[in-house]
Design a protein around this motif. Structure first.
Motif, PDB file in Angstrom:
ATOM      1  N   ARG A   1       0.863  -1.188   0.000  1.00  0.00           N
ATOM      2  CA  ARG A   1       0.000   0.000   0.000  1.00  0.00           C
ATOM      3  C   ARG A   1       0.895   1.232   0.000  1.00  0.00           C
ATOM      4  O   ARG A   1       1.483   1.591   1.028  1.00  0.00           O
ATOM      5  CB  ARG A   1      -0.923  -0.044   1.220  1.00  0.00           C
ATOM      6  CG  ARG A   1      -1.827  -1.279   1.181  1.00  0.00           C
ATOM      7  CD  ARG A   1      -2.572  -1.520   2.465  1.00  0.00           C
ATOM      8  NE  ARG A   1      -3.330  -2.757   2.396  1.00  0.00           N
ATOM      9  CZ  ARG A   1      -3.991  -3.300   3.423  1.00  0.00           C
ATOM     10  NH1 ARG A   1      -3.986  -2.689   4.599  1.00  0.00           N
ATOM     11  NH2 ARG A   1      -4.653  -4.438   3.281  1.00  0.00           N
ATOM     12  N   LEU A   2       0.950   1.871  -1.162  1.00  0.00           N
ATOM     13  CA  LEU A   2       1.995   2.877  -1.385  1.00  0.00           C
ATOM     14  C   LEU A   2       1.471   4.301  -1.559  1.00  0.00           C
ATOM     15  O   LEU A   2       2.262   5.224  -1.709  1.00  0.00           O
ATOM     16  CB  LEU A   2       2.809   2.483  -2.627  1.00  0.00           C
ATOM     17  CG  LEU A   2       3.508   1.118  -2.537  1.00  0.00           C
ATOM     18  CD1 LEU A   2       4.066   0.710  -3.896  1.00  0.00           C
ATOM     19  CD2 LEU A   2       4.608   1.153  -1.492  1.00  0.00           C
TER      20      LEU A   2
ATOM     21  N   PRO B   1      -6.493   5.376  -5.073  1.00  0.00           N
ATOM     22  CA  PRO B   1      -6.287   4.696  -3.779  1.00  0.00           C
ATOM     23  C   PRO B   1      -5.840   3.249  -3.961  1.00  0.00           C
ATOM     24  O   PRO B   1      -6.096   2.624  -4.993  1.00  0.00           O
ATOM     25  CB  PRO B   1      -7.672   4.774  -3.125  1.00  0.00           C
ATOM     26  CG  PRO B   1      -8.629   4.942  -4.263  1.00  0.00           C
ATOM     27  CD  PRO B   1      -7.904   5.729  -5.310  1.00  0.00           C
ATOM     28  N   ASP B   2      -5.190   2.714  -2.927  1.00  0.00           N
ATOM     29  CA  ASP B   2      -4.752   1.322  -2.951  1.00  0.00           C
ATOM     30  C   ASP B   2      -5.908   0.359  -2.722  1.00  0.00           C
ATOM     31  O   ASP B   2      -5.859  -0.799  -3.157  1.00  0.00           O
ATOM     32  CB  ASP B   2      -3.695   1.074  -1.863  1.00  0.00           C
ATOM     33  CG  ASP B   2      -2.388   1.805  -2.160  1.00  0.00           C
ATOM     34  OD1 ASP B   2      -2.024   1.904  -3.341  1.00  0.00           O
ATOM     35  OD2 ASP B   2      -1.732   2.278  -1.210  1.00  0.00           O
TER      36      ASP B   2
ATOM     37  N   LYS C   1      -1.231  -2.839 -10.990  1.00  0.00           N
ATOM     38  CA  LYS C   1      -0.427  -2.784  -9.773  1.00  0.00           C
ATOM     39  C   LYS C   1      -1.148  -3.363  -8.556  1.00  0.00           C
ATOM     40  O   LYS C   1      -0.540  -3.586  -7.513  1.00  0.00           O
ATOM     41  CB  LYS C   1       0.006  -1.349  -9.490  1.00  0.00           C
ATOM     42  CG  LYS C   1       1.036  -0.840 -10.483  1.00  0.00           C
ATOM     43  CD  LYS C   1       1.532   0.544 -10.131  1.00  0.00           C
ATOM     44  CE  LYS C   1       2.573   1.029 -11.128  1.00  0.00           C
ATOM     45  NZ  LYS C   1       3.044   2.397 -10.819  1.00  0.00           N
ATOM     46  N   LEU C   2      -2.462  -3.604  -8.681  1.00  0.00           N
ATOM     47  CA  LEU C   2      -3.209  -4.212  -7.586  1.00  0.00           C
ATOM     48  C   LEU C   2      -3.419  -5.712  -7.790  1.00  0.00           C
ATOM     49  O   LEU C   2      -3.945  -6.392  -6.916  1.00  0.00           O
ATOM     50  CB  LEU C   2      -4.570  -3.531  -7.422  1.00  0.00           C
ATOM     51  CG  LEU C   2      -4.558  -2.054  -7.003  1.00  0.00           C
ATOM     52  CD1 LEU C   2      -5.979  -1.582  -6.733  1.00  0.00           C
ATOM     53  CD2 LEU C   2      -3.690  -1.832  -5.775  1.00  0.00           C
ATOM     54  N   SER C   3      -3.033  -6.217  -8.938  1.00  0.00           N
ATOM     55  CA  SER C   3      -3.219  -7.642  -9.216  1.00  0.00           C
ATOM     56  C   SER C   3      -2.133  -8.458  -8.521  1.00  0.00           C
ATOM     57  O   SER C   3      -1.052  -7.967  -8.220  1.00  0.00           O
ATOM     58  CB  SER C   3      -3.187  -7.897 -10.730  1.00  0.00           C
ATOM     59  OG  SER C   3      -1.912  -7.611 -11.262  1.00  0.00           O
ATOM     60  N   THR C   4      -2.444  -9.718  -8.240  1.00  0.00           N
ATOM     61  CA  THR C   4      -1.500 -10.645  -7.620  1.00  0.00           C
ATOM     62  C   THR C   4      -1.445 -11.917  -8.453  1.00  0.00           C
ATOM     63  O   THR C   4      -2.174 -12.068  -9.439  1.00  0.00           O
ATOM     64  CB  THR C   4      -1.933 -10.991  -6.182  1.00  0.00           C
ATOM     65  OG1 THR C   4      -3.182 -11.705  -6.232  1.00  0.00           O
ATOM     66  CG2 THR C   4      -2.099  -9.741  -5.341  1.00  0.00           C
ATOM     67  N   ASP C   5      -0.608 -12.857  -8.037  1.00  0.00           N
ATOM     68  CA  ASP C   5      -0.506 -14.131  -8.759  1.00  0.00           C
ATOM     69  C   ASP C   5      -1.833 -14.876  -8.738  1.00  0.00           C
ATOM     70  O   ASP C   5      -2.192 -15.571  -9.701  1.00  0.00           O
ATOM     71  CB  ASP C   5       0.587 -15.012  -8.132  1.00  0.00           C
ATOM     72  CG  ASP C   5       1.977 -14.412  -8.326  1.00  0.00           C
ATOM     73  OD1 ASP C   5       2.134 -13.589  -9.247  1.00  0.00           O
ATOM     74  OD2 ASP C   5       2.888 -14.761  -7.555  1.00  0.00           O
TER      75      ASP C   5
ATOM     76  N   ASN D   1      -8.005  -9.909 -14.911  1.00  0.00           N
ATOM     77  CA  ASN D   1      -9.260 -10.548 -15.330  1.00  0.00           C
ATOM     78  C   ASN D   1     -10.093 -10.972 -14.130  1.00  0.00           C
ATOM     79  O   ASN D   1     -11.323 -10.831 -14.130  1.00  0.00           O
ATOM     80  CB  ASN D   1      -8.958 -11.763 -16.214  1.00  0.00           C
ATOM     81  CG  ASN D   1      -8.625 -11.359 -17.645  1.00  0.00           C
ATOM     82  OD1 ASN D   1      -9.333 -10.556 -18.258  1.00  0.00           O
ATOM     83  ND2 ASN D   1      -7.538 -11.883 -18.179  1.00  0.00           N
ATOM     84  N   SER D   2      -9.430 -11.491 -13.095  1.00  0.00           N
ATOM     85  CA  SER D   2     -10.145 -11.925 -11.890  1.00  0.00           C
ATOM     86  C   SER D   2     -10.743 -10.727 -11.159  1.00  0.00           C
ATOM     87  O   SER D   2     -11.869 -10.801 -10.641  1.00  0.00           O
ATOM     88  CB  SER D   2      -9.195 -12.688 -10.966  1.00  0.00           C
ATOM     89  OG  SER D   2      -8.660 -13.824 -11.611  1.00  0.00           O
TER      90      SER D   2
END
Length: 396
Positions: free
Chosen positions: A133-134, A332-333, A360-364, A369-370
């Motif tokens: 969270r930057l 916002p984050d 930048k908010l996506s993860t593995d 798409n999710s």
């Protein structure tokens, strides 16, 4: 020994009777029997479930840190990753017994040892990988941004300065992620404190560099460093000059020039000049903008709207078409709040339009798409173009 513990004392004969009543054979059981009893009071423990990556870090001697102010939800940080911490419920009661012996350990039930329950839990905390969270980092550094040597006393007197350790304490990110974020936003150190350049001052500094290249008729791909430093050293403090050079250029790849000349980074320079044109305008005619933008960059550079992904919104449905400044870094984050602002700015988005604002908010485990599947509603128009709209009337 407490009265409660005494009342739960068991003997080997008690164990045999239980085995007989259960119609079991001692030979079929491991000789690991431990009577348990409840202590008179429970300790104030919290249960935290860790994944294999965090466990490996702990085994290697690394530390984990909880971060978050009173108005922030907590995160757990290792040296390299950030995890969201959430409370979860369990349908079964979890008993905490600190000295419990496991079946694979040597144990003789004839020498029974009672074990005390020091806690009963129906809830625990679980961790899930999340993006750092930057937004707070940028807000802190903007307040102490460098505006020129003539204004340094004023800035130092009115703003708090931050070392890396200060930022690590305040920002919900691992130290490695924090270092990457500082590099990405173009932060640098002055006297051990992390700073960013005020945008107007950065425009002036970059203009000095680009004007010098133009005046000397140098190619932007081969800028002689000795001459550049000698000339601009009279206009900019050394630490700022070095920072601008590092931010917007790289050493030439040619072996003959690799230690004497640098090459401007085309995409970075073009992007910066575009922001300078758009930053103070509500909207800009797209055709006029493209012309002005191309004329603002060094000769030989080619501008392309793809260089502005995550920085602008282009409205191709208006007449004439328009472009406006809309920076991903200002969003916002929090993912729900981010979607709320995105759908305030525009009712519907194509995938290519919205992707730069979500990457930048996506993860593995939760890619773009999710995120779209979870927070938006997809529609397809008569031309077969797929759009994403708000799933709810309010995303917050």
């Amino acid at each position: 020994m407490s009265q409660n513990e005494t009342s739960y004392m068991r003997t080997a004969e008690d164990v045999k009777k239980v085995i007989e009543h259960a119609k079991l054979s001692e030979n079929d059981l491991k000789p690991n029997v431990q009577p348990i009893y409840f202590g008179e009071k429970f300790e104030n423990y919290k249960l935290l479930e860790l994944d294999e990556h965090i466990m490996e870090d702990l085994k290697c001697g690394q530390t984990v840190v909880f971060k978050g102010d009173h108005n922030e939800t907590a995160v757990l940080c290792t040296e390299t990753k950030t995890y969201d911490v959430q409370e979860a419920e369990t349908s079964n009661s979890i008993l905490l017994l600190p000295e419990l012996t496991f079946p694979d350990e040597e144990f003789n039930y004839k020498d029974l040892k009672s074990r005390k329950v020091v806690g009963i839990f129906h809830k625990y905390f679980e961790v899930k990988p999340c993006k750092p969270r930057l937004t707070k980092l940028r807000n802190l550094l903007i307040k102490c941004s460098y505006k020129g040597s003539e204004l340094e006393k004023e800035v130092l007197a009115s703003s708090k300065m931050y070392t890396f350790e200060d930022l690590s304490d305040k920002i919900q990110a691992s130290d490695n992620e924090l270092k990457d974020a500082l590099k990405e936003m173009g932060a640098f150190q002055i006297d051990g404190y992390w700073r960013i350049l005020d945008f107007e001052y950065e425009c002036r500094a970059v203009s000095f560099l680009l004007n010098l290249i133009d005046e000397q008729s140098w190619s932007y791909n081969t800028v002689p460093m000795d001459e550049t430093i000698n000339i601009l050293g009279e206009l900019l403090p050394p630490v700022i000059l070095r920072h601008i050079i590092d931010q917007y250029s790289t050493w030439c790849e040619s072996s003959n020039l690799s230690h004497t000349h640098r090459s401007l980074i085309e995409d970075k320079v073009c992007r910066f000049m575009a922001v300078g044109l758009l930053r103070h305008c509500e909207k800009f005619n797209l055709t006029d903008f493209k012309t002005a933008w191309q004329g603002s960059v060094p000769e030989g550079m080619i501008t392309n709207l793809k260089q502005l992904d995550g920085t602008v919104l282009v409205d191709q449905s208006s007449h004439p078409q328009t472009i406006c400044y809309f920076n991903e870094q200002d969003l916002p984050d929090n993912i729900r709040q981010r979607f709320f602002i995105l759908f305030q700015a525009r009712d519907k988005w194509t995938f290519n339009e919205i992707q730069p604002f979500l990457e930048k908010l996506s993860t593995d485990k939760l890619n773009v798409n999710s995120l779209l599947a979870k927070y938006t509603r997809a529609t397809t128009d008569v031309d077969g173009v797929r759009f994403y709209c708000s799933r709810y009337s309010s995303m917050i």
